[in-house]
Design a protein around this motif. Sequence first.
Motif, PDB file in Angstrom:
ATOM      1  N   LEU A   6       0.764  -1.147  -0.044  1.00 56.70           N
ATOM      2  CA  LEU A   6      -0.038   0.128  -0.043  1.00 56.70           C
ATOM      3  C   LEU A   6       0.822   1.360   0.105  1.00 56.70           C
ATOM      4  O   LEU A   6       2.091   1.050   0.181  1.00 56.70           O
ATOM      5  N   THR A   7       0.096   2.340  -0.262  1.00 57.54           N
ATOM      6  CA  THR A   7       1.030   3.575  -0.155  1.00 57.54           C
ATOM      7  C   THR A   7       0.549   4.576   0.784  1.00 57.54           C
ATOM      8  O   THR A   7      -0.724   4.732   1.274  1.00 57.54           O
ATOM      9  N   ILE A  11       4.740   6.808   0.262  1.00 60.21           N
ATOM     10  CA  ILE A  11       5.815   6.066   0.442  1.00 60.21           C
ATOM     11  C   ILE A  11       5.315   4.786   0.422  1.00 60.21           C
ATOM     12  O   ILE A  11       4.088   4.258   0.838  1.00 60.21           O
ATOM     13  N   GLU A  12       5.790   3.547  -0.552  1.00 57.75           N
ATOM     14  CA  GLU A  12       5.169   2.407  -0.489  1.00 57.75           C
ATOM     15  C   GLU A  12       5.492   1.574   0.692  1.00 57.75           C
ATOM     16  O   GLU A  12       6.816   1.409   0.920  1.00 57.75           O
ATOM     17  N   VAL A  13       4.465   0.952   1.231  1.00 56.84           N
ATOM     18  CA  VAL A  13       4.620  -0.130   2.436  1.00 56.84           C
ATOM     19  C   VAL A  13       4.449  -1.449   2.101  1.00 56.84           C
ATOM     20  O   VAL A  13       3.281  -1.510   1.728  1.00 56.84           O
ATOM     21  N   GLN A  14       5.164  -2.242   2.660  1.00 54.74           N
ATOM     22  CA  GLN A  14       4.634  -3.729   2.814  1.00 54.74           C
ATOM     23  C   GLN A  14       4.213  -3.973   4.318  1.00 54.74           C
ATOM     24  O   GLN A  14       4.942  -3.577   5.123  1.00 54.74           O
ATOM     25  N   LYS A  27       5.871   1.531  10.726  1.00 56.72           N
ATOM     26  CA  LYS A  27       6.663   0.674  10.024  1.00 56.72           C
ATOM     27  C   LYS A  27       7.408   1.499   9.178  1.00 56.72           C
ATOM     28  O   LYS A  27       8.564   1.370   8.998  1.00 56.72           O
ATOM     29  N   ALA A  28       6.815   2.527   8.747  1.00 54.29           N
ATOM     30  CA  ALA A  28       7.378   3.390   7.672  1.00 54.29           C
ATOM     31  C   ALA A  28       7.949   4.509   8.209  1.00 54.29           C
ATOM     32  O   ALA A  28       8.362   5.357   7.287  1.00 54.29           O
ATOM     33  N   GLY A  29       7.934   4.920   9.386  1.00 55.50           N
ATOM     34  CA  GLY A  29       8.556   5.845   9.989  1.00 55.50           C
ATOM     35  C   GLY A  29       7.456   6.991  10.024  1.00 55.50           C
ATOM     36  O   GLY A  29       7.974   8.192  10.214  1.00 55.50           O
TER      37      GLY A  29
END
Length: 237
Positions: A6-7, A11-14, A27-29
Motif C-alpha cells: 500500500l502507499t 511511500i510504498e509500504v509492505q 513501520k514506515a516511520g
Amino acid sequence: MSQVSLTIDGIEVQAVPGTSVLEAAKKAGIKIPTLCYLEEINEIGACRICLVEVQGARTLQASCVTPVAPGMVVRTNTPAVRQARKLNLELIMSNHPQECLTCPRSTNCELQQLASELGITEIRFSGANPSYEPDFSSAALVRDPRKCILCRRCVSVCEKVQQVCAIAPQERGFNTIVAPAFLEPLGDTACVNCGQCALVCPTAAIHEKDQTAEVWAALSDPGKHVVVQTAPAVRVS
Ligand code: FES
C-alpha cells in the motif's frame, strides 16, 4: 506470509495482512497521533484522533482499527485530517476539567501533550462535565472520574493483562464513567493495587496516591511501619 502493498503519504509500504494502517505507517516511520490505542491491548477506535484519509472512502478512517488492503492509498497529514483530529480533541477536552496547573499529571499528560502538538489554544465547546467525586478508597490509587476521557485503556489492561476486571464502563451518554461495578469504591473491590491502570491512563483519571506524607511520618517516627505501594511496568506503545 505474502505481504500487502500500500502507499502511505507517497511511500510504498509492505505489511502483513491484518496489520492496521497505524502499525503499517509506524513501520514506515510515519507518526500518526493516538490517544486510546494500546498495541494488542486496547484497539477499539474510541478517540478518533488517529484519523487518516483513505482514497475512495467516503469518510475519514480511524487508522488503529482499519486493516491494510492491497493498493490502498493513505494520506495522514492533509488539512481535512488535521482539522478533524483537532476538532475531536477539542470535544474530548470540552468535558475535561481545565485544572492543569494543579493536576498531578501536568507536564506528564498525554492529553496535554497532544493538545500542544495539535495547536489547541482554546476550547470552543462546553461539555456536560458530570460532577463525579474522586475516589480515595484504594490503598495506592486515586480515581478521579472527572478527568476520564473514556479511552478504556485501564479497563483493557485490568482485564487482559491483570485478569482482575475491577473496573468497567458504567452508565450511559454524558454520564458514562469507568468505575467498579455498581459504582462501588475501588478499595472495596478485587483490585490488587498493581497500578497498571494508572500507568496506561493518559490523564490523571487514575493516578498513584501521593504517599509523601506517610513516608515523612515514618522517617520522623522510626517505630512506625508504613507500606508504600509501587506500580510495576507494563509495555506502552
Ligand atoms: Fe485510533 Fe483512538 S487511537 S481511535
